[in-house]
Design a protein around this motif. Structure first.
Motif, PDB file in Angstrom:
ATOM      1  N   ASP A  78       0.809  -1.213   0.000  1.00 40.89           N
ATOM      2  CA  ASP A  78       0.000   0.000   0.000  1.00 40.89           C
ATOM      3  C   ASP A  78       0.845   1.267   0.000  1.00 40.89           C
ATOM      4  N   LEU A  79       2.104   1.150   0.396  1.00 43.11           N
ATOM      5  CA  LEU A  79       2.923   2.333   0.632  1.00 43.11           C
ATOM      6  C   LEU A  79       4.082   2.487  -0.342  1.00 43.11           C
ATOM      7  N   GLY A  80       4.480   1.409  -0.993  1.00 46.48           N
ATOM      8  CA  GLY A  80       5.742   1.420  -1.712  1.00 46.48           C
ATOM      9  C   GLY A  80       5.725   2.002  -3.097  1.00 46.48           C
ATOM     10  N   THR A  81       4.554   2.341  -3.648  1.00 45.51           N
ATOM     11  CA  THR A  81       4.504   2.945  -4.968  1.00 45.51           C
ATOM     12  C   THR A  81       3.681   4.221  -4.926  1.00 45.51           C
ATOM     13  N   ASN A  82       3.924   5.077  -5.888  1.00 46.96           N
ATOM     14  CA  ASN A  82       3.173   6.334  -5.958  1.00 46.96           C
ATOM     15  C   ASN A  82       1.878   6.130  -6.739  1.00 46.96           C
ATOM     16  N   SER A  83       1.097   5.194  -6.269  1.00 44.36           N
ATOM     17  CA  SER A  83      -0.185   4.900  -6.905  1.00 44.36           C
ATOM     18  C   SER A  83      -1.174   4.531  -5.817  1.00 44.36           C
ATOM     19  N   ASN A  84      -2.400   4.250  -6.210  1.00 48.56           N
ATOM     20  CA  ASN A  84      -3.415   3.852  -5.247  1.00 48.56           C
ATOM     21  C   ASN A  84      -3.591   2.347  -5.203  1.00 48.56           C
ATOM     22  N   ALA A  85      -2.628   1.609  -5.745  1.00 50.16           N
ATOM     23  CA  ALA A  85      -2.705   0.155  -5.678  1.00 50.16           C
ATOM     24  C   ALA A  85      -2.542  -0.301  -4.243  1.00 50.16           C
ATOM     25  N   GLY A  86      -3.049  -1.468  -3.947  1.00 56.03           N
ATOM     26  CA  GLY A  86      -2.913  -2.014  -2.602  1.00 56.03           C
ATOM     27  C   GLY A  86      -4.227  -2.518  -2.073  1.00 56.03           C
ATOM     28  N   ARG A  87      -4.303  -2.664  -0.767  1.00 55.00           N
ATOM     29  CA  ARG A  87      -5.458  -3.300  -0.162  1.00 55.00           C
ATOM     30  C   ARG A  87      -6.555  -2.315   0.231  1.00 55.00           C
ATOM     31  N   GLY A  88      -6.302  -1.024   0.080  1.00 53.95           N
ATOM     32  CA  GLY A  88      -7.355  -0.043   0.257  1.00 53.95           C
ATOM     33  C   GLY A  88      -7.796   0.186   1.684  1.00 53.95           C
ATOM     34  N   LYS A  89      -6.981  -0.182   2.659  1.00 55.92           N
ATOM     35  CA  LYS A  89      -7.382  -0.028   4.056  1.00 55.92           C
ATOM     36  C   LYS A  89      -6.839   1.247   4.691  1.00 55.92           C
ATOM     37  N   LEU A  90      -5.971   1.958   3.970  1.00 55.10           N
ATOM     38  CA  LEU A  90      -5.386   3.172   4.507  1.00 55.10           C
ATOM     39  C   LEU A  90      -6.246   4.373   4.149  1.00 55.10           C
ATOM     40  N   PRO A  91      -6.206   5.415   4.980  1.00 59.31           N
ATOM     41  CA  PRO A  91      -6.851   6.668   4.581  1.00 59.31           C
ATOM     42  C   PRO A  91      -6.100   7.279   3.412  1.00 59.31           C
TER      43      PRO A  91
END
Length: 265
Positions: A78-91
């Motif tokens: 969720d944090l390692g790329t400058n995109s919105n990819a990931g699990r979507g649990k972060l604000p």
């Protein structure tokens, strides 16, 4: 008889490994369609409470600075790329915020000198299914050299995963140093599994970076696995098995990942 001190044995590139102790080992995997890795974060019992409190202090800082509650599961994906990819649990976070959190996570892990990292690698299509026994064997080597023992927790609670990991442990000889059956954890309930997630994901990106592949905007390409622990050559690894033809500890690449790069077929 105790093995030689890690500070004086030339086959051990990392100083300060603790002897005659027990390591609590937290395991997570990473990879993509080109490769798989499995990483263990080995915490000596005397440093366990300090490790947990150091990570929780980091999480309180993330909560204050970026509004991410300490109860929110952190994943490097969720944090390692400058995109919105990931699990979507972060604000919602700005790209720079994600980079700051990732960098601080690596600094936090790297600040704890007693930690050790053990990673095994396989190119797909071999896949990660066969990596767990290799990681257990690696842990056995590590513990034998340090006259120590280990207990393992891994990310995942599926019954088929429990059966396969349990079988790997029960295949060990009675002289084993990896004790007990392994235990599965839901990563959302374990800060230490989440630490292992950061290390595993960064190991994956370190190999991508080494191969010149992977996402160009990945922060982990520049701040990855080889930045985690403050040492040259093979960070966080102990290899008592000898030196290879390239002058590196046997099985170790400069990233310190067992079986990387893969041997030519």
């Amino acid at each position: 008889m105790c093995p030689p001190s890690p500070d004086t044995n030339t086959n051990n590139p990392v100083t300060g490994g603790l002897l005659e102790t027990t390591y609590l080992v937290y395991v997570d995997d990473s990879g993509d369609e080109t490769q798989d890795l499995l990483t263990a974060l080995a915490i000596p019992v005397p440093a366990w409470a300090h490790t947990l409190q150091t990570w929780k202090k980091f999480r309180r800082w993330v909560a204050r600075q970026f509004g991410v509650p300490t109860s929110t599961e952190l994943h490097a994906l969720d944090l390692g790329t400058n995109s919105n990819a990931g699990r979507g649990k972060l604000p919602p976070l700005k790209p720079g915020d994600r980079n700051q959190i990732t960098s601080a996570a690596f600094r936090t892990i790297g600040s704890i000198a007693e930690l050790r990292v053990l990673t095994v690698y396989a190119p797909v299509p071999e896949g990660s299914g066969g990596l767990y026994p290799q990681l257990v064997a690696f842990t056995e080597e590590f513990c034998e050299f340090h006259d120590s023992h280990a207990v393992i927790w891994y990310d995942g609670t599926a019954e088929n995963l429990a059966r396969s990991t349990r079988a790997a442990h029960r295949a060990l000889p009675y002289s084993r140093r990896v004790l007990e059956d392994p235990t599965g954890y839901d990563s959302s309930e374990s800060h230490l599994i989440q630490m292992a997630d950061f290390i595993a994901h960064s190991a994956h990106h370190a190999v991508l970076n080494d191969r010149g592949t992977g996402p160009a905007d990945s922060y982990l390409r520049e701040h990855a696995y080889n930045k985690l622990l403050p040492t040259a050559d093979t960070p966080g690894h102990v290899w008592p098995s000898g030196i290879d033809a390239d002058g590196l500890p046997r099985y170790a690449h400069r990233l310190g990942i067992r079986d990387y790069p893969p041997k030519a077929r």
